[in-house]
Design a protein around this motif. Structure first.
Motif, mmCIF file in Angstrom:
data_model
loop_
_atom_site.group_PDB
_atom_site.id
_atom_site.type_symbol
_atom_site.label_atom_id
_atom_site.label_comp_id
_atom_site.label_asym_id
_atom_site.label_seq_id
_atom_site.Cartn_x
_atom_site.Cartn_y
_atom_site.Cartn_z
ATOM 1 N N ASP A 156 8.484 34.052 -6.796
ATOM 2 C CA ASP A 156 7.145 33.488 -6.984
ATOM 3 C C ASP A 156 6.177 33.978 -5.919
ATOM 4 O O ASP A 156 5.034 34.330 -6.211
ATOM 5 N N TYR A 195 -4.454 36.562 -2.571
ATOM 6 C CA TYR A 195 -4.897 35.537 -1.614
ATOM 7 C C TYR A 195 -4.527 35.925 -0.199
ATOM 8 O O TYR A 195 -4.920 35.274 0.757
ATOM 9 N N HIS A 248 4.895 29.944 3.919
ATOM 10 C CA HIS A 248 5.678 29.502 2.770
ATOM 11 C C HIS A 248 7.079 29.148 3.230
ATOM 12 O O HIS A 248 7.679 29.892 4.002
ATOM 13 N N SER A 249 7.618 28.058 2.740
ATOM 14 C CA SER A 249 9.027 27.748 2.952
ATOM 15 C C SER A 249 9.684 27.737 1.582
ATOM 16 O O SER A 249 9.304 26.975 0.704
ATOM 17 N N THR A 250 10.656 28.616 1.401
ATOM 18 C CA THR A 250 11.202 28.822 0.052
ATOM 19 C C THR A 250 12.504 28.074 -0.172
ATOM 20 O O THR A 250 13.082 28.153 -1.256
ATOM 21 N N ASP A 251 13.007 27.378 0.864
ATOM 22 C CA ASP A 251 14.303 26.694 0.762
ATOM 23 C C ASP A 251 15.405 27.651 0.307
ATOM 24 O O ASP A 251 16.395 27.224 -0.279
ATOM 25 N N LYS A 292 3.450 21.511 -0.359
ATOM 26 C CA LYS A 292 4.032 22.412 -1.358
ATOM 27 C C LYS A 292 4.262 21.676 -2.681
ATOM 28 O O LYS A 292 3.950 22.192 -3.753
ATOM 29 N N ASP A 321 11.808 30.823 -5.879
ATOM 30 C CA ASP A 321 10.640 30.581 -5.032
ATOM 31 C C ASP A 321 10.200 31.865 -4.338
ATOM 32 O O ASP A 321 9.003 32.139 -4.184
ATOM 33 N N GLN A 359 4.699 20.560 5.523
ATOM 34 C CA GLN A 359 4.856 21.698 4.610
ATOM 35 C C GLN A 359 5.387 21.284 3.233
ATOM 36 O O GLN A 359 4.762 21.593 2.212
ATOM 37 N N GLU A 411 -2.375 37.639 -6.970
ATOM 38 C CA GLU A 411 -3.582 36.805 -6.881
ATOM 39 C C GLU A 411 -4.480 37.229 -5.730
ATOM 40 O O GLU A 411 -5.594 36.713 -5.573
ATOM 41 N N HIS A 422 5.388 37.544 -6.545
ATOM 42 C CA HIS A 422 4.532 37.621 -7.728
ATOM 43 C C HIS A 422 3.096 37.232 -7.390
ATOM 44 O O HIS A 422 2.134 37.853 -7.852
ATOM 45 N N SER A 423 2.968 36.204 -6.564
ATOM 46 C CA SER A 423 1.637 35.662 -6.276
ATOM 47 C C SER A 423 0.781 36.641 -5.470
ATOM 48 O O SER A 423 -0.420 36.435 -5.332
ATOM 49 N N GLN A 482 -5.434 25.683 -0.862
ATOM 50 C CA GLN A 482 -4.889 25.888 0.481
ATOM 51 C C GLN A 482 -5.316 24.729 1.374
ATOM 52 O O GLN A 482 -6.426 24.216 1.254
ATOM 53 N N ARG A 489 -0.897 25.699 -0.707
ATOM 54 C CA ARG A 489 -0.390 26.591 0.322
ATOM 55 C C ARG A 489 -0.815 26.063 1.686
ATOM 56 O O ARG A 489 -1.854 25.435 1.825
#
Lengths: 350, 350
Positions: free
Chosen positions: A108, A117, A97-100, B88, A105, B84, A115, A111-112, B63, B93
């Motif tokens: 998120d 995953y 993941h790249s959240t900047d 996104k 983000d 990426q 799920e 939170h995810s 994904q 993902r």
């Protein structure tokens, strides 16, 4: 004793190692093809089929996520380079993941975890907010944070020590006889800017050097802004004899400006960068730089997480990776010029 | 007309956009929280509950995997930086594989598509073998290959053009009046080594320059080996006036050796690298380098894959990304010295 099927006979029938059979029966991460072979052999031999079925139905995803602020930042990439092989060797896939550096983000991503995953998460947030802490308290999977967290946060945590890092650099410059050591910093409202600025002031104080505002120049963490900041400083303090730059890009800008001004590095002005990126060894003169151990932090985080995934319980752990000073030509002179990557001399943190 | 629930009324009730409701109802990638809100609103309004349920039960994983040879290689990282954000933005993902350029690992990744843990795959293999082709023919998900594939391979494909890239560099050196242009190459049994060596010979021929074996030196793709190769060449051909280096690390080694030998760059010897990594702009003198468009190739691959995931059928597509020459001080002289990253002049491919 019954001479019914055992792990040994299944391994023989499946043509895989005993360790592989054990992994499958215990539901540990295993290549899907191996799982199939072991299942087929166990079936044929009438072995404890239920255990196999259970392992296949387990909620394990064999995936781990790494959330970083910026996929283009060399410090995070250095972490990634170490995290990836550690996870791969343990049979986990890496979700990136790249959240900047956007807090929403990052929240998120936390939170995810609900799920399911992934089995766990490594996160390197630019700063940890109250919202982060709330999500961490109820996270549905093990999390390791790379970066500073507030005292008492119940999460595994891997930290750098930029304060000692700046100290190593200032002590090095002082030992070389430099007394007019300037700080070229990024914005003070960023976590690294604030921490590095405070560490500079503290290090000067401990050496008995006065703190002089004229020797501090604030720009931004990029090369052109670094160059502009150094040009402004040179106008104001022409006899400055050392520059402590808050990252390597600023230091590269400094080298550009010093060269154009006819100043010799390090004879007239010594230059130190921070982060010890690949750019430091590529520049000329090669750049002395403070390493905050990005690679080591990534590796430590992956190993902490794997322990949790293997079921290790207990109190949250904090690992602090000591900084190092990579000494090169920009402070130590031309004798260091030919040192390429991997050939640098280093001074240990303390 | 019945004034029963519509996409509009669901959107209003859920407090989300109409586009979001549409995405959920169509089973497109959507944030889990949005899915929950839309489901709840649809429930309350008694709307087509089955469609929602269907979309939740769909086999979509949201994904996509990217398999690259080496997580530490700047060229692959440049691809990753572009792949990426594209994924996104589309709600996918990213699962990252590093195969260490081991064919068995790459085959494993293709095989694992059968586990349906991703909806699609972008792969950048060092070379495409018969085993790759067999796996590609039966792949269980859309695949895009970054790199050359044999004629007629039925797979979406994004290519570089290193032949034209070398040509741009040799033409540039020729235009600067250089006539004793040496090639410092990596091993000829690698795909890049063979291609770049052949392109050098061809480019000389087209300019009417003789191919002279004395001007070719083979080392490896790293800085110390590059330095050793250039030292050997200088011993043999002291009046060489230009070096075409097969990558940027070799070129950095060349700058080290030329500096130690008292040769001025570019006055005595002009130097060109390849791959146009961040190191090229950081070196001094800054390094003219051939960009093979890693970033653009990553972006193109992600976009091709997204089209397939949106259901676009049809013949496999081939996208060739043209090379560029980033001209800097190592060929054009000190006027280019202050050009930082993002300030480089470029000559277009043709």
């Amino acid at each position: 004793m019954a001479d019914g099927p055992t792990i040994n006979t299944i391994a023989e029938r499946a043509g895989v190692s005993i360790a592989s059979v054990s992994r499958v029966l215990n539901g540990l991460p295993t290549r899907q093809e191996t799982v199939r072979k072991v299942m087929a052999a166990a079936d044929e031999l009438g072995y404890v089929r239920n255990a196999v079925a259970r392992s296949l139905k387990s909620r394990r995803t064999h995936q781990v996520a790494f959330a970083m602020a910026d996929v283009g930042n060399p410090a995070y990439l250095a972490m990634l380079r170490e995290i990836q092989p550690v996870l791969k060797a343990a049979g986990y896939r890496l979700v990136l993941h790249s959240t900047d550096a956007v807090v929403a983000d990052e929240i998120d991503v936390l939170h995810s975890l609900g799920e399911r995953y992934v089995d766990g998460l490594i996160m390197s947030p630019l700063r940890v907010t109250e919202a982060h802490l709330q999500m961490l308290a109820t996270a549905r999977a093990p999390v390791v944070i790379i970066g500073s967290v507030p005292e008492g946060t119940r999460v595994d945590n891997v930290r750098a020590d930029s304060r000692t890092g700046v100290r190593l650099a200032i002590d090095h410059l002082y030992a070389l006889g430099r007394r007019r050591i300037a700080m070229i910093n990024g914005p003070l409202d960023t976590v690294p800017g604030a921490a590095r600025g405070a560490a500079y002031r503290e290090a000067l104080g401990d050496l008995g050097l006065p703190y002089d505002e004229n020797l501090v120049q604030i720009g931004d963490f990029y090369r052109p802004e670094g160059a502009r900041a150094v040009a402004a400083l040179l106008d104001r303090v022409p006899d400055v004899d050392a520059l402590m730059c808050a990252n390597d890009l600023i230091a590269l800008g400094a080298l550009d400006v010093l060269r154009a001004a006819g100043k010799r590095v390090p004879e007239d002005v010594a230059v130190v960068g921070m982060d010890d990126t690949d750019l430091a060894a590529a520049s000329w003169p090669s750049l002395t730089s403070v390493s905050l151990g990005s690679a080591e932090r990534g590796k430590a985080a992956a190993e902490l997480l794997l322990e949790r995934l293997r079921g290790v319980d207990g109190e949250p752990r904090v690992v602090t990776v000591p900084p190092r000073l990579s000494v090169r030509a920009s402070t130590a002179g031309p004798g260091y010029d030919t040192a390429g990557p991997g050939h640098d001399r280093e001074e240990g943190g303390r």
